[in-house]
Write an enzyme that holds these catalytic residues in place. Structure first.
Site, PDB file in Angstrom:
ATOM      1  N   HIS A  17      16.348  -5.550 -25.956  1.00 25.37           N
ATOM      2  CA  HIS A  17      14.925  -5.282 -26.174  1.00 25.37           C
ATOM      3  C   HIS A  17      14.754  -4.083 -27.096  1.00 25.37           C
ATOM      4  O   HIS A  17      13.854  -4.054 -27.935  1.00 25.37           O
ATOM      5  CB  HIS A  17      14.225  -4.953 -24.840  1.00 25.37           C
ATOM      6  CG  HIS A  17      14.005  -6.154 -23.978  1.00 25.37           C
ATOM      7  ND1 HIS A  17      12.775  -6.711 -23.772  1.00 25.37           N
ATOM      8  CD2 HIS A  17      14.881  -6.917 -23.283  1.00 25.37           C
ATOM      9  CE1 HIS A  17      12.884  -7.760 -22.977  1.00 25.37           C
ATOM     10  NE2 HIS A  17      14.169  -7.897 -22.662  1.00 25.37           N
ATOM     11  N   ASP A 116       6.706  -3.924 -26.315  1.00 26.79           N
ATOM     12  CA  ASP A 116       7.468  -5.098 -25.887  1.00 26.79           C
ATOM     13  C   ASP A 116       6.589  -6.070 -25.086  1.00 26.79           C
ATOM     14  O   ASP A 116       5.628  -5.668 -24.426  1.00 26.79           O
ATOM     15  CB  ASP A 116       8.620  -4.606 -25.001  1.00 26.79           C
ATOM     16  CG  ASP A 116       9.661  -5.655 -24.716  1.00 26.79           C
ATOM     17  OD1 ASP A 116      10.673  -5.671 -25.430  1.00 26.79           O
ATOM     18  OD2 ASP A 116       9.470  -6.472 -23.777  1.00 26.79           O
TER      19      ASP A 116
END
Ligand code: UDP
Length: 464
Positions: A17, A116
């Site tokens: 991520h 995110d």
């Protein structure tokens, strides 16, 4: 002229991520002259991250790093599914990130915020600040199709996906067994399900969705996403973290230098996965029996302690394994420089857990794969790799998640010397070229990045 200022909060948990969003920040600075504030939390920090950020801070790029206070968790919070853990963390981190954004806005305008997919909680903050927000998805366009369709799927199918013995139709994806959908949504009684459903519903609130993929890799999914009902989509990948100053990892690269071209199978399961001792044993025996060369990144727990990683390789491997295989195998503990390994001419295959970054890295270097999905959306990635783009040999995983030694041996031989492997290698070669073109001036990714840069600079924030 004053530079455009964008604030970014990457999820610190999981390199998969963190790294690609940091790489995107670098591209916005390098190609589009942006000034970036990277808001960082050290929660679930990996040992590689501090040095990496230090190098970023001292680079010539206009990236400032601001750290939020450390977030603590009690034991109960650590023993839940990762999607729940991230969401609990976000509830605590939210006021700190809000504070940073408010203080940034009071000194210089922030034209947009990027975070995110698992941080949709922050959309409340940016709505309050009237700041356009973009969601970064460190996975495939197919996964975005799935997320956007999830609320409808949940309203139509009344049982947990884990109990659904049938395939589901999701626009943009081939038919997929319900049990192969992302792990976090398998069980409706689990909190993780609720959180993922929330992210799935809320990502439509974003001003745009940035996906780490390239248009030529996922034509069907990208086509599905190009409807006015979907927020603007930007296929800005492959984003692979480039860090020229990585510490000396020459041991395995030197070893690769000594192997024949395309002869080595790289075996690695990403930054988080840990195999059981029984599974490590069968994988070892299967690799050995295949007769092929291998470079294996091994991670296992200490005997009888599933919280500490073993630091002695020989404790994890079958007796005599290292000596028997010293001429054709190298086993590394915990970590290898994956991108240099995949770009090495001796590497001929990749046995992977199908994490999305590993997938993109393999595609970008033209290395055909064996699919061994473990968690998250990896089974969905397998469907894409095996059924849709046909660049991988599938591995039979038993219903209890175990992969038998005979199956490892079969799949390795098929990939390295069989017809399926030959075809996968050819398709990978084509995709490698397409990925390269996507990243060139005028290529699909560079155009999408330029579009994103234009849109990110459209609406400077109003004073809150
Ligand atoms: N990685 C690496 N060396 C390793 C294991 C992983 O460099 O030994 C990097 C890999 O190149 C990729 C990332 O860590 O960029 C893993 O991301 P992925 O999405 O594949 O899997 P995750 O770690 O999220 O499960």
């Amino acid at each position: 002229m004053e530079k455009l200022h964008v604030a970014i909060f990457p999820l610190s948990a999981g390199m998969g991520h963190f790294l690609p969003l940091v790489e995107f920040a670098k591209r916005l600075c390098h190609f589009h002259g942006f000034s970036i504030t990277l808001i960082i939390s050290k929660w679930m920090w990996k040992s590689q991250q501090p040095a990496l950020l230090e190098r970023l801070a001292s680079s010539a790029l206009d990236i400032r790093i601001t750290e939020i206070p450390h977030i603590t968790e009690d034991e109960n919070e650590q023993n839940v599914k990762i999607a729940t853990r991230i969401s609990m963390f976000m509830l605590k981190a939210k006021p700190h990130i809000e504070g940073v954004l408010q203080s940034l806005c009071s000194s210089s305008p922030v034209s947009a915020f990027i975070t995110d997919l698992f941080c949709t909680e922050l959309l409340d903050v940016t709505a309050e600040l009237k700041m356009p927000s973009y969601i970064f998805v460190p996975s495939s366009a197919a996964y975005v199709c799935f997320m956007l369709h999830l609320p409808k799927l949940v309203s139509e199918i009344k049982v947990s996906f884990k109990d659904a013995d049938f395939e589901v139709e999701i626009p943009g994806l081939p038919p997929i067994p319900a049990r192969d959908l992302s792990n976090s949504v398998q069980d409706r009684s689990d909190f993780a399900f609720k959180w993922i459903l929330q992210h799935a519903s809320r990502c439509r609130e974003a001003s745009g969705i940035l996906i780490n993929t390239f248009a030529e890799l996922e034509e069907e999914a990208m086509e599905t996403l190009s409807t006015p009902a979907t927020p603007p989509i930007y296929s800005i990948g492959p984003l692979m973290f480039t860090d020229s100053d990585t510490p000396d990892e020459s041991r395995c690269l030197k070893w690769l230098d000594e192997q024949p071209p395309l002869s080595v199978l790289f075996v690695a399961f990403g930054s988080r996965a840990v195999l059981s001792r029984e599974q490590i044993r069968d994988l070892a025996i299967g690799l050995e029996a295949s007769g092929h060369r291998f470079l294996w990144v091994l991670r296992g727990y200490k005997s009888g302690d599933s919280s500490s990683l073993e630091t002695d390789i020989s404790q994890l491997l079958p007796e005599g394994f290292e000596i028997r295989n010293k001429d054709r195998g190298l086993v590394l503990l915990n970590w290898a420089p994956q991108i240099p390994v995949l770009s090495h001419p001796s590497t001929g295959g990749f046995l992977s857990h199908c994490g999305w970054n590993s997938t993109l890295e393999s595609v970008s270097h033209g290395v055909p794969m064996i699919t061994w999905p473990l968690f998250a959306e990896q089974k969905m990635n397998r469907v894409l790799l095996v059924k849709q783009i046909q660049v991988a040999v599938d591995l039979r995983i038993e219903s209890n998640g175990f992969v038998r030694r005979e199956e490892v041996q079969r799949a390795v031989r098929e990939l390295m010397e069989g017809e399926e492997g030959r075809m996968a290698r050819e398709k990978m070669k084509e995709l490698k070229d397409k990925a390269k073109i996507a990243l060139m001036e005028g290529g699909s990714t560079m155009k999408a990045t330029a579009n994103a840069a234009t849109d990110l600079s459209q609406k400077p924030s109003l004073t809150p």
